[in-house]
Design an enzyme around this catalytic site. Structure first.
Site, short mmCIF file in Angstrom:
data_model
loop_
_atom_site.label_atom_id
_atom_site.label_comp_id
_atom_site.label_asym_id
_atom_site.label_seq_id
_atom_site.Cartn_x
_atom_site.Cartn_y
_atom_site.Cartn_z
CD GLU A 118 -3.33 4.17 -1.71
OE1 GLU A 118 -3.64 5.37 -1.86
OE2 GLU A 118 -2.91 3.71 -0.62
CD GLU A 163 -2.14 1.42 2.87
OE1 GLU A 163 -2.32 2.58 3.29
OE2 GLU A 163 -2.28 0.40 3.57
CG ASP A 217 -5.69 1.81 3.05
OD1 ASP A 217 -5.58 2.95 2.56
OD2 ASP A 217 -5.84 1.59 4.26
CG ASP A 246 0.02 7.02 -1.36
OD1 ASP A 246 -1.11 7.44 -1.69
OD2 ASP A 246 0.89 7.74 -0.84
#
Length: 229
Positions: free
Chosen positions: A121, A45, A118, A49
């Site tokens: 990502e 994650e 989340d 991102d």
């Protein structure tokens, strides 16, 4: 590692077949079911991102060559914020393939905005590690699709915009209060009220407190900007 039928179908939905299938398994493994032999998706994650941010920044930079940093930043925020990530995750049925612990599953984890936001990502990071940046970039652009071209030129986060409105008039920051929660435990609905120092207020109801706050802020800001206060 052999994939289950649901993960094979998920690969088809996102348009990427993993060479390193363990990356996909890790991307959909929540911390509630993780163990020493089954790592969760939190590190992925973190990486995803950053990959998402770079792809979106590049796309916006190329799409509007006259835009300033101040104009591009809110557009970027609108495309990478958790609400948008969750929308994309729902479009591809990511919640259906998440590996969750029993308590998280019973509390509606497959539909939780923060959790699936989340996870998308983490999936992006898994694709990046499996096949490189260009493949991850193509995936992001495909999944976000028309959201990129449709983002408002002056896109702003509603809570940030409302705070700026209040500060410009010498007011304290807006106050958000949870005034209600109903619905089943696995699919709760939250009601949030936002109030300004001058007494102006609005309420909104949504499936997460974060989304309810955003919607309440957007409703109040719309009323304020229309001169109804």
């Amino acid at each position: 590692m052999r994939l289950s039928a649901d993960l094979k179908a998920f690969q088809t939905r996102i348009g990427h077949e993993f060479a390193r299938t363990e990356l996909l398994v890790r991307a959909v493994t929540h911390s509630s079911i993780a163990s020493t032999t089954r790592p969760d998706n939190q590190r992925l994650e973190f990486l995803g991102d950053r990959v998402l941010g770079l792809v979106m920044a590049e796309a916006l930079f190329s799409a509007d060559k006259a835009a300033t940093e101040g104009q591009l930043a809110p557009r970027l925020n609108a495309l990478v914020r958790k609400e948008t990530c969750a929308e994309v995750a729902r479009d591809i049925g990511l919640g259906e393939v998440l590996r969750l612990g029993r308590s998280e599953m019973l509390s509606g984890g497959r539909r939780k905005e923060a959790l699936i936001g989340d996870a998308i990502e983490a999936v992006i990071a898994a694709v990046y590690l499996d096949a490189g940046f260009e493949t991850a970039r193509a995936l992001v652009l495909r999944l976000w699709g028309k959201r990129i071209s449709a983002v408002e030129p002056d896109a702003r986060d509603a809570k940030s915009a409302l705070q700026e409105w209040a500060q410009a008039r010498g007011m304290a920051p807006p106050k958000y209060t949870e005034t209600g929660r109903d619905g089943p435990d696995h699919q709760p609905q939250f009601t949030v009220e936002v109030t300004l120092g001058n007494g102006a207020h609005e309420s909104a109801r949504a499936g997460s407190k974060r989304l309810a706050e955003q919607q309440a802020a957007a409703a109040l800001l719309k009323r304020l900007e229309a001169g109804h206060e």
